[in-house]
Design a protein around this motif. Structure first.
Motif, PDB file in Angstrom:
ATOM      1  N   THR A   1     -13.587   1.799   2.018  1.00 24.04           N
ATOM      2  CA  THR A   1     -12.697   2.356   2.257  1.00 24.04           C
ATOM      3  C   THR A   1     -11.235   1.780   1.970  1.00 24.04           C
ATOM      4  O   THR A   1     -11.009   0.778   2.573  1.00 24.04           O
ATOM      5  N   LYS A   2     -10.464   2.369   1.252  1.00 17.05           N
ATOM      6  CA  LYS A   2      -9.169   1.850   0.561  1.00 17.05           C
ATOM      7  C   LYS A   2      -8.035   1.807   1.463  1.00 17.05           C
ATOM      8  O   LYS A   2      -7.025   1.147   1.479  1.00 17.05           O
ATOM      9  N   LYS A   3      -8.062   3.105   2.196  1.00 20.49           N
ATOM     10  CA  LYS A   3      -6.528   3.458   2.909  1.00 20.49           C
ATOM     11  C   LYS A   3      -7.008   3.971   4.295  1.00 20.49           C
ATOM     12  O   LYS A   3      -7.992   4.621   4.269  1.00 20.49           O
ATOM     13  N   ILE A   4      -6.246   3.723   4.980  1.00 24.00           N
ATOM     14  CA  ILE A   4      -6.988   4.021   6.737  1.00 24.00           C
ATOM     15  C   ILE A   4      -5.385   4.829   7.073  1.00 24.00           C
ATOM     16  O   ILE A   4      -4.161   4.257   6.945  1.00 24.00           O
ATOM     17  N   HIS A   5      -5.848   5.676   8.066  1.00 19.39           N
ATOM     18  CA  HIS A   5      -4.621   6.394   8.895  1.00 19.39           C
ATOM     19  C   HIS A   5      -4.179   5.460   9.657  1.00 19.39           C
ATOM     20  O   HIS A   5      -4.948   4.940  10.343  1.00 19.39           O
ATOM     21  N   PRO A   6      -2.762   5.546   9.804  1.00 15.90           N
ATOM     22  CA  PRO A   6      -1.945   4.694  10.849  1.00 15.90           C
ATOM     23  C   PRO A   6      -2.681   4.699  12.128  1.00 15.90           C
ATOM     24  O   PRO A   6      -2.455   3.836  12.882  1.00 15.90           O
TER      25      PRO A   6
ATOM     26  N   MET B   1       1.532   8.990   5.025  1.00 17.05           N
ATOM     27  CA  MET B   1       1.474   7.483   4.619  1.00 17.05           C
ATOM     28  C   MET B   1       0.364   6.805   5.165  1.00 17.05           C
ATOM     29  O   MET B   1       0.182   6.540   6.388  1.00 17.05           O
ATOM     30  N   TYR B   2      -0.629   6.341   4.412  1.00 17.33           N
ATOM     31  CA  TYR B   2      -1.645   5.680   4.673  1.00 17.33           C
ATOM     32  C   TYR B   2      -1.567   4.067   4.316  1.00 17.33           C
ATOM     33  O   TYR B   2      -0.430   3.722   3.878  1.00 17.33           O
ATOM     34  N   LEU B   3      -2.360   3.385   5.236  1.00 17.43           N
ATOM     35  CA  LEU B   3      -2.182   1.845   5.112  1.00 17.43           C
ATOM     36  C   LEU B   3      -3.224   1.171   4.613  1.00 17.43           C
ATOM     37  O   LEU B   3      -4.391   1.745   4.551  1.00 17.43           O
ATOM     38  N   ILE B   4      -3.106   0.033   3.753  1.00 23.51           N
ATOM     39  CA  ILE B   4      -4.111  -0.422   3.023  1.00 23.51           C
ATOM     40  C   ILE B   4      -4.350  -1.858   3.988  1.00 23.51           C
ATOM     41  O   ILE B   4      -3.414  -2.735   4.345  1.00 23.51           O
ATOM     42  N   PRO B   5      -5.696  -1.885   3.975  1.00 23.70           N
ATOM     43  CA  PRO B   5      -6.203  -3.111   4.846  1.00 23.70           C
ATOM     44  C   PRO B   5      -6.176  -4.520   4.351  1.00 23.70           C
ATOM     45  O   PRO B   5      -6.317  -4.448   2.986  1.00 23.70           O
ATOM     46  N   ASN B   6      -5.604  -5.502   5.056  1.00 28.73           N
ATOM     47  CA  ASN B   6      -5.780  -6.830   4.674  1.00 28.73           C
ATOM     48  C   ASN B   6      -7.145  -7.367   5.087  1.00 28.73           C
ATOM     49  O   ASN B   6      -7.228  -7.754   6.290  1.00 28.73           O
ATOM     50  N   ILE B   7      -8.093  -7.231   4.244  1.00 27.12           N
ATOM     51  CA  ILE B   7      -9.417  -7.748   4.669  1.00 27.12           C
ATOM     52  C   ILE B   7      -9.659  -8.928   5.252  1.00 27.12           C
ATOM     53  O   ILE B   7     -10.273  -9.096   6.119  1.00 27.12           O
ATOM     54  N   ASP B   8      -9.144 -10.051   4.491  1.00 26.67           N
ATOM     55  CA  ASP B   8      -9.205 -11.197   4.893  1.00 26.67           C
ATOM     56  C   ASP B   8      -8.740 -11.693   6.236  1.00 26.67           C
ATOM     57  O   ASP B   8      -9.373 -12.181   7.123  1.00 26.67           O
ATOM     58  N   GLU B   9      -7.470 -10.974   6.721  1.00 25.24           N
ATOM     59  CA  GLU B   9      -6.867 -11.060   7.848  1.00 25.24           C
ATOM     60  C   GLU B   9      -7.732 -10.099   8.919  1.00 25.24           C
ATOM     61  O   GLU B   9      -7.926 -10.796  10.023  1.00 25.24           O
TER      62      GLU B   9
END
Length: 69
Positions: free
Chosen positions: A43-48, A1-9
């Motif tokens: 980079t759309k998805k990040i490893h936890p 399960m990868y995570l999606i960054p909240n770029i603004d935050e």
């Protein structure tokens, strides 16, 4: 399960800490361009584990700056 960054935050918290993208990347143990790629949405998805290190440097919870797929 990868995570999606909240770029603004991520940007908001990074700037509040006075960190450049490169400095945050290095302090989180990532390549020096990692945050630049995240903030440019290359980079759309990040490893936890990487997300956890970014959150650690920004002194926040992972779910404050990332969401699940």
């Amino acid at each position: 399960m990868y995570l999606i960054p909240n770029i603004d935050e991520i940007k908001k918290k990074r700037k509040a800490k006075g960190l450049s993208k490169c400095k945050l990347s290095i302090e989180a143990g990532l390549g020096n361009q990692a945050l630049s790629r995240i903030e440019r949405q290359e980079t759309k998805k990040i490893h936890p584990l990487r997300a956890k290190e970014i959150a650690r440097v920004l002194e926040c919870n992972v779910n404050d700056i990332f969401k699940e797929e």
